[in-house]
Write a protein that holds these residues in place. Structure first.
Motif, PDB file in Angstrom:
ATOM      1  N   VAL A  95      46.496  32.273  40.972  1.00  0.00           N
ATOM      2  CA  VAL A  95      47.181  32.492  42.249  1.00  0.00           C
ATOM      3  C   VAL A  95      47.295  33.979  42.545  1.00  0.00           C
ATOM      4  O   VAL A  95      47.028  34.432  43.671  1.00  0.00           O
ATOM      5  N   GLY A  96      47.681  34.773  41.548  1.00  0.00           N
ATOM      6  CA  GLY A  96      47.845  36.205  41.765  1.00  0.00           C
ATOM      7  C   GLY A  96      46.552  36.883  42.141  1.00  0.00           C
ATOM      8  O   GLY A  96      46.522  37.719  43.060  1.00  0.00           O
ATOM      9  N   ASP A  97      45.466  36.550  41.447  1.00  0.00           N
ATOM     10  CA  ASP A  97      44.177  37.177  41.738  1.00  0.00           C
ATOM     11  C   ASP A  97      43.682  36.817  43.130  1.00  0.00           C
ATOM     12  O   ASP A  97      43.198  37.662  43.879  1.00  0.00           O
ATOM     13  N   LEU A  98      43.793  35.524  43.489  1.00  0.00           N
ATOM     14  CA  LEU A  98      43.283  35.092  44.789  1.00  0.00           C
ATOM     15  C   LEU A  98      44.174  35.580  45.930  1.00  0.00           C
ATOM     16  O   LEU A  98      43.684  36.089  46.941  1.00  0.00           O
ATOM     17  N   ALA A  99      45.495  35.469  45.755  1.00  0.00           N
ATOM     18  CA  ALA A  99      46.407  35.921  46.813  1.00  0.00           C
ATOM     19  C   ALA A  99      46.300  37.428  47.011  1.00  0.00           C
ATOM     20  O   ALA A  99      46.344  37.924  48.142  1.00  0.00           O
ATOM     21  N   GLY A 100      46.151  38.168  45.911  1.00  0.00           N
ATOM     22  CA  GLY A 100      46.002  39.613  46.021  1.00  0.00           C
ATOM     23  C   GLY A 100      44.727  40.004  46.726  1.00  0.00           C
ATOM     24  O   GLY A 100      44.703  40.971  47.513  1.00  0.00           O
ATOM     25  N   PHE A 101      43.647  39.279  46.461  1.00  0.00           N
ATOM     26  CA  PHE A 101      42.378  39.541  47.144  1.00  0.00           C
ATOM     27  C   PHE A 101      42.530  39.279  48.633  1.00  0.00           C
ATOM     28  O   PHE A 101      42.119  40.092  49.483  1.00  0.00           O
ATOM     29  N   ALA A 102      43.161  38.142  48.980  1.00  0.00           N
ATOM     30  CA  ALA A 102      43.377  37.838  50.394  1.00  0.00           C
ATOM     31  C   ALA A 102      44.221  38.923  51.053  1.00  0.00           C
ATOM     32  O   ALA A 102      43.918  39.380  52.164  1.00  0.00           O
ATOM     33  N   ALA A 103      45.282  39.367  50.365  1.00  0.00           N
ATOM     34  CA  ALA A 103      46.127  40.433  50.915  1.00  0.00           C
ATOM     35  C   ALA A 103      45.352  41.726  51.099  1.00  0.00           C
ATOM     36  O   ALA A 103      45.611  42.495  52.028  1.00  0.00           O
ATOM     37  N   GLY A 104      44.382  41.974  50.215  1.00  0.00           N
ATOM     38  CA  GLY A 104      43.609  43.206  50.272  1.00  0.00           C
ATOM     39  C   GLY A 104      42.597  43.249  51.394  1.00  0.00           C
ATOM     40  O   GLY A 104      42.191  44.334  51.821  1.00  0.00           O
ATOM     41  N   ILE A 105      42.180  42.065  51.880  1.00  0.00           N
ATOM     42  CA  ILE A 105      41.117  42.050  52.889  1.00  0.00           C
ATOM     43  C   ILE A 105      41.584  41.612  54.267  1.00  0.00           C
ATOM     44  O   ILE A 105      40.936  41.940  55.265  1.00  0.00           O
ATOM     45  N   VAL A 106      42.684  40.861  54.363  1.00  0.00           N
ATOM     46  CA  VAL A 106      43.179  40.459  55.687  1.00  0.00           C
ATOM     47  C   VAL A 106      43.732  41.690  56.408  1.00  0.00           C
ATOM     48  O   VAL A 106      44.560  42.422  55.863  1.00  0.00           O
ATOM     49  N   ARG A 107      43.252  41.905  57.598  1.00  0.00           N
ATOM     50  CA  ARG A 107      43.632  43.068  58.415  1.00  0.00           C
ATOM     51  C   ARG A 107      43.444  44.379  57.633  1.00  0.00           C
ATOM     52  O   ARG A 107      44.176  45.343  57.822  1.00  0.00           O
ATOM     53  N   ARG A 108      42.474  44.380  56.748  1.00  0.00           N
ATOM     54  CA  ARG A 108      42.110  45.531  55.910  1.00  0.00           C
ATOM     55  C   ARG A 108      43.262  45.978  54.996  1.00  0.00           C
ATOM     56  O   ARG A 108      43.328  47.128  54.596  1.00  0.00           O
ATOM     57  N   GLY A 109      44.142  45.050  54.676  1.00  0.00           N
ATOM     58  CA  GLY A 109      45.145  45.360  53.677  1.00  0.00           C
ATOM     59  C   GLY A 109      46.561  45.069  54.113  1.00  0.00           C
ATOM     60  O   GLY A 109      47.120  45.790  54.930  1.00  0.00           O
ATOM     61  N   MET A 110      47.148  43.984  53.558  1.00  0.00           N
ATOM     62  CA  MET A 110      48.547  43.649  53.798  1.00  0.00           C
ATOM     63  C   MET A 110      49.388  44.043  52.584  1.00  0.00           C
ATOM     64  O   MET A 110      48.858  44.341  51.512  1.00  0.00           O
ATOM     65  N   GLN A 111      50.697  44.025  52.748  1.00  0.00           N
ATOM     66  CA  GLN A 111      51.594  44.255  51.620  1.00  0.00           C
ATOM     67  C   GLN A 111      51.486  43.068  50.651  1.00  0.00           C
ATOM     68  O   GLN A 111      51.219  41.943  51.065  1.00  0.00           O
TER      69      GLN A 111
END
Length: 374
Positions: A114-130
């Protein structure tokens, strides 16, 4: 003494991107206030899996509501097979569908997948979310939630697609570890032992003497988690993007990742920590085979991992494994390969790991053939 007073803080010092790892009981219940203090005005998406959601989602949601944080939830199927392109696309679509903005937060509530996938999504959505990590497994609390590595697997290998994206906060609630299946706790312990084997022989000796207390809970568990997090934080501070010594954190992972790929990421057969345990035992035996370290050290490592109930040999992986040449092909695809040369984390003894570049493939192949069940 209150749970608040029992909380240990480890800071990952990355300048303006520095963040705290909080370690202690009851942190999920107070997560909302801590997140709101660091990310005022943020909305949130909780990414979790079905198993974790059943136990820990409601108290996190209640904590966020109490702090005035609106949230939505993305629930994944449990297991390593969720860590791929299809689930990533579904997660990204959910974040966009919730109309979350760059200053909003993705909260990973779960283990390493979960951490790896959620972090990847956070890193690429809108070029980087918190991004906030709320790790619920021992493995995630001491390893994958710290340091900003995110990513997914492909059929060609583990973690081959991803980004570095540091969290703003890590909340390691040690109380949730009491709900972990014993197999999952043991698997996480492999990453704890790893820190002693890299460069802290005194910590490894402490674990040999105190592992039962780590398993049973209490101060020894918190101490082991905090020391592991400090060890990783210090390395990440010096080498955030694995240009050099951060590769030492991959001790056991080159062999281990090959085994995970060879088993099709089937967690019924092999979970990540078990693969790392086998990989660390193999790395020490391979080092001894190359006359870099004493066979006694390899046996000591293997004896400790056996004592806690972890596998150390290929024959302990359920089901058939491919041959040595096929295993070598998975190793050759691993991220620790540089311009075609094989790179391993090997050792000169307990707590004396080093980066070995240009390891001859012929020696690795011969070793794998020796390791294959007869």
């Amino acid at each position: 003494m209150s749970e608040e007073e029992d909380t240990v803080t480890v800071t990952v010092g990355l300048g303006e991107r520095a963040y705290d790892i909080l370690i202690g009981k009851g942190l999920i219940a107070g997560a909302g206030a801590r997140i709101a203090a660091r990310l005022p005005g943020a909305r949130a998406a909780i990414v979790t899996d079905e198993n974790v959601a059943a136990r820990h989602l409601a108290p996190l949601q209640a904590s966020l509501r109490a702090a005035g944080i609106d949230s939505t939830t993305v629930t994944l199927a449990p297991g390593e097979r969720s860590k791929g392109f299809e689930t990533l696309e579904q997660t990204v679509d959910a974040l966009l569908g919730a109309r979350l903005e760059r200053r909003d937060a993705v909260i990973a509530l779960g283990g390493g997948v979960v951490g790896d996938l959620a972090g990847f999504a956070a890193g690429i959505v809108r070029r980087g979310m918190q991004f906030v990590q709320v790790p619920t497994s021992l493995l995630a609390q001491v390893d994958s939630s710290v340091g900003g590595k995110t990513g997914i697997n492909t059929p060609r290998g583990k973690n081959l697609v991803g980004v570095f994206h540091q969290p703003r906060l890590v909340l390691a609630d040690t109380g949730v570890l009491d709900t972990l299946p014993e197999r999952e706790f043991r698997a996480g312990y492999a990453e704890v032992a790893k820190y002693g084997l890299i460069d802290q022989p005194d910590f490894f000796a402490w674990l040999e003497a105190n592992w039962r207390e780590v398993f049973s809970g209490g101060p020894a568990r918190t101490q082991a988690i905090a020391r592991s997090c400090r060890a990783k934080a210090e390395i990440v501070e010096r080498d955030e993007r694995e240009a050099g010594e951060r590769a030492l954190l991959n001790l056991g992972h080159t062999f281990g990742h090959a085994l995970e790929a060879a088993t099709g990421y089937d967690s019924a057969r092999l979970v990540h920590g078990e693969a790392v345990a086998i990989g660390m035992a193999m790395a020490h035996r391979f080092s001894a085979r190359m006359n870099l370290a004493s066979p006694d050290d390899a046996e000591r490592v293997e004896a400790h991992l056996r004592a806690v109930g972890l596998p150390t040999r290929l024959e302990q992986v359920p089901g058939a494994l491919p041959g040595a040449a096929a295993l070598l092909s998975y190793i050759a695809q691993d991220k620790k390969v540089s311009r075609g040369s094989l790179t391993f984390i090997l050792t000169r003894g307990i707590g004396r790991a080093f980066i070995a570049r240009d390891v001859p493939a012929s020696q690795v192949l011969a070793f794998l053939e020796e390791c294959r069940p007869q």
